[in-house]
Design an enzyme around this catalytic site. Structure first.
Site, PDB file in Angstrom:
ATOM      1  N   GLU A   1       1.262  -0.768   0.017  1.00  0.00           N
ATOM      2  CA  GLU A   1      -0.020   0.108  -0.197  1.00  0.00           C
ATOM      3  C   GLU A   1       0.856   1.331  -0.279  1.00  0.00           C
ATOM      4  OE1 GLU A   1      -2.355  -1.114   3.566  1.00  0.00           O
ATOM      5  OE2 GLU A   1      -3.258  -3.077   2.139  1.00  0.00           O
TER       6      GLU A   1
ATOM      7  N   ARG B   1      -3.450  -8.028  11.568  1.00  0.00           N
ATOM      8  CA  ARG B   1      -4.432  -9.234  12.105  1.00  0.00           C
ATOM      9  C   ARG B   1      -4.051  -9.787  13.890  1.00  0.00           C
ATOM     10  NH1 ARG B   1      -6.608  -7.409   9.121  1.00  0.00           N
ATOM     11  NH2 ARG B   1      -8.017  -7.723   7.306  1.00  0.00           N
TER      12      ARG B   1
ATOM     13  N   GLU C   1      -8.597   4.384   4.717  1.00  0.00           N
ATOM     14  CA  GLU C   1      -8.410   3.254   3.417  1.00  0.00           C
ATOM     15  C   GLU C   1      -8.445   4.616   2.822  1.00  0.00           C
ATOM     16  OE1 GLU C   1      -7.557   0.591   2.419  1.00  0.00           O
ATOM     17  OE2 GLU C   1      -8.844  -0.426   4.871  1.00  0.00           O
TER      18      GLU C   1
END
Ligand code: 0X9
Ligand code: ZN
Length: 420
Positions: free
Chosen positions: A181, A254, A385
């Site tokens: 990203e 996560r 985002e």
């Protein structure tokens, strides 16, 4: 002797090649966008039968699936998706990546705004922070929040104002926990650049920097980021192995050790993109980032934490682990998120959606936001985002870096003006 030398020469070549695996080629690969429809099983079946990878997790009903298709799978894919409105994001992903990876020459001594016209190597990102810091030596320093699995320093820049360093409540900004990203790296750097270069000329910015200590970490997953530049542009996780599996990588987002065991918001499969790790908090990156954050919190208080990702244009609040749990500060968080997306829209005309992670995007356990909100206890916690919504996805053209930085800053500025 001659033979011996050449044998050793050959061995040298072989071991160099083993150390530096060949770059994964995406030449001729397409990235396409397919409307999933109300029954997700059709697109899900195509993806699994053809062994395709997706960019935004499992296909979800009523949304789009962004799918990477290798040239040898074009025919089967076209057949399988007949009658669907397939649009093309990247006609040739290899070419898009090659364009994006034309890194310009860079010198630490000459950090300026042209930095935001292109993407850069990891070494140059470290150089940028150093060069920026050297231009403002009395109100900034390079900081590290610990080490990655491979021993790379998780590097950031710390800014302070008239009160001196380490006194005011901290604002901590993370970028690029997901290695591919890349826009997140640039946006976090833009924030640091904007605050430092305008401190002297803007009373508003002076007000911000005098009120808070800012800590910007453009790349909190350096091992993964480096891997996207040496080997595979689409890598997401860290580079941790798992015993009993040949697959590499744990998803740091996560792995934060809070409500980590809740089922359904991450994968237990080491080969999955959202592999949660073998036990909660078992990534070195989680250990480093969380203990650094808790140190900052006890030293100076933590006012705001934001974790920047891409892509989808969202501005989100806790929680990811549950769609029914509601943060005690939810009303205020939603009001701030609503204001931030309005400010983004006023800046660039781009629309961002806002809301709690679970109901806005999907259930995600072990993400930074839930941990920082509940365990560390930041006054305000968000994740965003960045661009886009599915024209280019992770491989966002460089001419969108500056506008992405400006609009994200508009949202950030709204928070700085409106937090209590
Ligand atoms: O899956 C994720 O971790 C995030 N989406 S991404 O495509 N960037 O991977 C969404 C989860 C949101 N949670 C946090 N960012 N903390
Ligand atoms: Zn992400």
């Amino acid at each position: 002797m001659k033979l011996l030398l050449s044998v050793y020469g050959l061995l040298g070549l072989v071991s160099a090649a083993a150390l530096q695996p060949r770059k994964v080629s995406y030449d001729g690969f397409k990235v396409v966008r397919v409307p999933v429809g109300m029954d997700a099983s059709k697109v899900t079946d195509i993806v699994s039968q053809l062994g395709l990878s997706t960019w935004k997790g499992a296909p979800q009903a009523g949304r789009f699936a962004d799918i990477v298709v290798a040239p040898e799978k074009f025919d089967a894919f076209t057949k399988a998706t007949q009658g669907m409105e397939v649009s093309v994001m990247h006609e040739n992903l290899g070419e898009s990546i090659a364009q994006e990876s034309e890194f310009p020459d860079f010198s630490v001594a000459a950090v300026n705004s042209t930095w935001f016209n292109a993407y850069h190597s990891y070494a140059d990102h470290l150089g940028f922070l150093k060069g920026l810091q050297q231009q403002y030596p009395s109100q900034s320093e390079i900081v590290t929040s610990g080490s990655s699995l491979q021993g790379n320093a998780i590097t950031g820049i710390h800014l302070w104002g008239s009160a001196g360093k380490g006194v005011k409540p901290a604002i901590v900004i993370h970028g690029t926990v997901h290695a591919r990203e890349w826009i997140g790296t640039m946006v976090v750097e833009y924030f640091a650049y904007n605050l430092l270069t305008n401190y002297a000329s803007s009373s508003e910015i002076k007000g911000f920097v005098d009120k808070y200590d800012f800590y910007f970490f453009p790349v909190v997953n350096p091992d993964g980021f480096i891997y996207t530049q040496t080997t595979d542009r689409l890598w997401r996780k860290n580079r941790q192995s798992t015993s009993g599996s040949s697959c590499v990588g744990h998803d740091i987002n996560r792995n934060w050790n809070y409500q980590w065991s809740v089922s359904g918001g991450a994968s237990t499969n080491p080969c999955a993109e959202d592999f949660k790790g073998t036990s909660g908090g078992d990534t070195p990156e989680f250990k480093a980032l969380s203990s650094w954050l808790s140190g900052i919190k006890s030293k100076q208080g933590l006012k705001l934490f934001i974790d920047y990702h891409s892509y989808s244009q969202l501005f989100m609040t806790p929680y990811g682990y549950s769609c029914t749990a509601v943060s005690t500060k939810n009303t205020e968080l939603q009001s701030l998120a609503r204001g931030a997306v309005a400010a983004i829209k006023a800046q660039s005309g781009y629309t961002y959606q806002y809301g709690p992670i679970c109901s806005t995007i999907y259930k995600a356990t072990g993400s930074s936001v839930d941990y920082v909100n509940d365990v560390i206890g930041s006054d305000y916690t968000f994740t965003s985002e960045l661009r886009d919504t599915g024209n280019y996805g992770f491989v966002l053209p460089a001419n969108q870096i500056l506008p992405s930085g400006q609009e994200a800053y508009a949202g950030f500025r709204y928070l700085l003006l409106n937090m209590r």
